[in-house]
Design an enzyme around this catalytic site. Sequence first.
Site, PDB file in Angstrom:
ATOM      1  N   HIS A 172       0.782  -1.403   0.005  1.00 37.13           N
ATOM      2  CA  HIS A 172       0.007  -0.116   0.046  1.00 37.13           C
ATOM      3  C   HIS A 172       0.907   1.002  -0.024  1.00 37.13           C
ATOM      4  O   HIS A 172       0.484   2.451  -0.230  1.00 37.13           O
ATOM      5  CB  HIS A 172      -1.026  -0.056   1.118  1.00 37.13           C
ATOM      6  CG  HIS A 172      -0.552   0.277   2.669  1.00 37.13           C
ATOM      7  ND1 HIS A 172      -0.031  -0.501   3.327  1.00 37.13           N
ATOM      8  CD2 HIS A 172      -0.425   1.390   3.083  1.00 37.13           C
ATOM      9  CE1 HIS A 172       0.652  -0.171   4.277  1.00 37.13           C
ATOM     10  NE2 HIS A 172       0.020   1.296   4.310  1.00 37.13           N
ATOM     11  N   HIS A 234       7.522  -2.375   2.217  1.00 38.95           N
ATOM     12  CA  HIS A 234       7.524  -0.844   2.329  1.00 38.95           C
ATOM     13  C   HIS A 234       8.827  -0.218   2.064  1.00 38.95           C
ATOM     14  O   HIS A 234       8.992   0.546   1.257  1.00 38.95           O
ATOM     15  CB  HIS A 234       6.802  -0.261   3.500  1.00 38.95           C
ATOM     16  CG  HIS A 234       5.525  -0.972   3.695  1.00 38.95           C
ATOM     17  ND1 HIS A 234       4.692  -1.521   2.859  1.00 38.95           N
ATOM     18  CD2 HIS A 234       4.969  -1.307   4.849  1.00 38.95           C
ATOM     19  CE1 HIS A 234       3.455  -1.946   3.429  1.00 38.95           C
ATOM     20  NE2 HIS A 234       3.603  -1.995   4.733  1.00 38.95           N
ATOM     21  N   LYS A 334       8.007   0.798  15.589  1.00 36.42           N
ATOM     22  CA  LYS A 334       6.833   1.339  16.446  1.00 36.42           C
ATOM     23  C   LYS A 334       7.238   1.902  17.498  1.00 36.42           C
ATOM     24  O   LYS A 334       8.318   1.668  18.074  1.00 36.42           O
ATOM     25  CB  LYS A 334       6.206  -0.204  16.807  1.00 36.42           C
ATOM     26  CG  LYS A 334       5.500  -0.836  15.718  1.00 36.42           C
ATOM     27  CD  LYS A 334       4.366  -1.024  15.161  1.00 36.42           C
ATOM     28  CE  LYS A 334       3.955  -1.976  14.055  1.00 36.42           C
ATOM     29  NZ  LYS A 334       3.125  -1.306  13.272  1.00 36.42           N
TER      30      LYS A 334
HETATM   31  C1  BG6 Z   1       1.325  -2.134   7.377  1.00 36.69           C
HETATM   32  C2  BG6 Z   1       1.964  -2.856   8.617  1.00 36.69           C
HETATM   33  O1  BG6 Z   1       1.820  -2.920   6.418  1.00 36.69           O
HETATM   34  O2  BG6 Z   1       1.936  -1.103   7.400  1.00 36.69           O
HETATM   35  C3  BG6 Z   1       1.677  -2.166   9.808  1.00 36.69           C
HETATM   36  O3  BG6 Z   1       1.636  -4.350   8.665  1.00 36.69           O
HETATM   37  C4  BG6 Z   1       1.982  -0.871   9.919  1.00 36.69           C
HETATM   38  O4  BG6 Z   1       2.146  -2.706  11.090  1.00 36.69           O
HETATM   39  C5  BG6 Z   1       1.309   0.033   8.625  1.00 36.69           C
HETATM   40  O5  BG6 Z   1       1.425  -0.159  11.031  1.00 36.69           O
HETATM   41  C6  BG6 Z   1       1.794   1.262   8.504  1.00 36.69           C
HETATM   42  O6  BG6 Z   1       1.147   1.838   7.218  1.00 36.69           O
HETATM   43  P1  BG6 Z   1       0.764   3.376   7.023  1.00 36.69           P
HETATM   44  O7  BG6 Z   1       0.346   3.553   5.761  1.00 36.69           O
HETATM   45  O8  BG6 Z   1      -0.135   3.545   8.314  1.00 36.69           O
HETATM   46  O9  BG6 Z   1       2.105   4.046   7.217  1.00 36.69           O
END
Ligand code: BG6
Length: 481
Positions: A172, A234, A334
């Site tokens: 994403h 990511h 985190k």
């Molecule tokens: C997800 C992870 O892919 O991305 C999560 O599994 C994380 O642990 C999240 O919190 C973070 O996404 P964003 O878009 O909030 O930065």
Amino acid sequence: MSFDLVFFGGTGDLTWRKLMPALFQAFRHGKLPPGGRILAVARDERSDADYRQFIRERFPEVESAKRPSDDEFARFAELLHYRRMDLSRPEHYAGLKQWIDERGADTAVLYLATSPYLFPVICAQLGAAGLNGPTVRVVLEKPLGHDLASAQEINRVVRAAFAEQQAFRIDHYLGKPAVQNLMALRFGNALFEPLWRRESIANIQITLAEGLGVGTRGDYYNTTGALRDMVQNHALQLLTMIAMEPPSTNDADAIRDEKLKVLRSLKPFTPDSVARDVVRGQYKAGTVAGEAVRGYQDEVKVPAGSHCETFVALRTEVQNWRWAGVPFYLRTGKRLAGRHAQIVVNFREVPHPIFPGSARANKLVIKLQPEDGLELHLLAAKGSAQGELLAPVSLDLDFDKAFASERVGAYERLLMDAIAGRLNLFVRSDEQEQAWRWVEPVLKAWESDPNGPRPYAAGTWGPPASSAMVARDGCTWDEEQ
Ligand code: BG6
């Protein structure tokens, strides 16, 4: 373009928390193509009306600007349908195929929003039922594997039923507007390209920091950890976007070929370099945004004594002519100081400084969140009475403001792309496997290291060893500059 969008895992968290709100936004903004049906599939018996009610009741948990009024929801709900399916029963897939075929929409997008251990059975059954024709697309949600072997196994079962061009693997982060802007910055403008190389760039830092802890996902997270959860996908995807060569076209495979080359050029880890260039940490109790929070091992569903890392910082290099010797630092965690995702490109200092006290080099900050923008840091003459003193100034671009009415969220963008069949922002299987190949030596080294992660207090920037790692190169993390 008429479409059927089917969510396997239709009552799961991902569906109601992210996918339905994203679809509702697309609907609200008139971006959802007409002639669409959205079908949720799950195990229990419900009517369409029950399912619509189920989704309606969950919208209050979505951020307020994205909630529908009663009237808006009533119109959106007309698109929503529900179907009970036992995922192991061929006749249930035959029923689904009939439902889809009867209308004969232009495309059917099958979104596997389930736990990945169900992917093999679902893909095999879809193939056997003939739900894999050329107008069908399959969307796969992470985690796509736990290591290289499991990722390859998922790809094998997907490939047995679908062609690569039908497989839409979601990361994403690629749907975030800032990431698309990175492509635009690099390949829609001539300005930076001559500077985008080792001769001008000292180092690149990618930070994906979260203020939140693991919340109620302790059981999932504890078998995953930050390296698998954020770095393998990511952070590495962002790195490929920064480091890739200009693709010859804007087509999905031209882009993905270049990203793959970057992944293949990453310096491989050895047990020695893992010890030197990778720092893992785990949060202890601390304070985030003024609020006292508990440590990782006191989170629900996390076993005491866990060695799961909630923080990773690492140093790597891209071994090619453009980037040889330039450190790329990645960092994620985190319960860090706050939600803060950015890429910092630190340029080299001037070769021969003539102004006193002007050692500060230029930098370009690509901000992903919470703001979405660009900052270019320069030095300027203050024009003060003291003569030649230079002061840092920055050119700031706020994309949220500049394009306010057109900005769409990551899931909204990716769902619309899957419906339209645009693969540019989806991950190809070879990229995904190469990313696993690269992180695996780190996972192996950690398994045999009894020391476990280093502690850090919640609300900080991770263990001090992270700063020490970049300091060895004479660098500092951005917030320490
Ligand atoms: C997800 C992870 O892919 O991305 C999560 O599994 C994380 O642990 C999240 O919190 C973070 O996404 P964003 O878009 O909030 O930065």
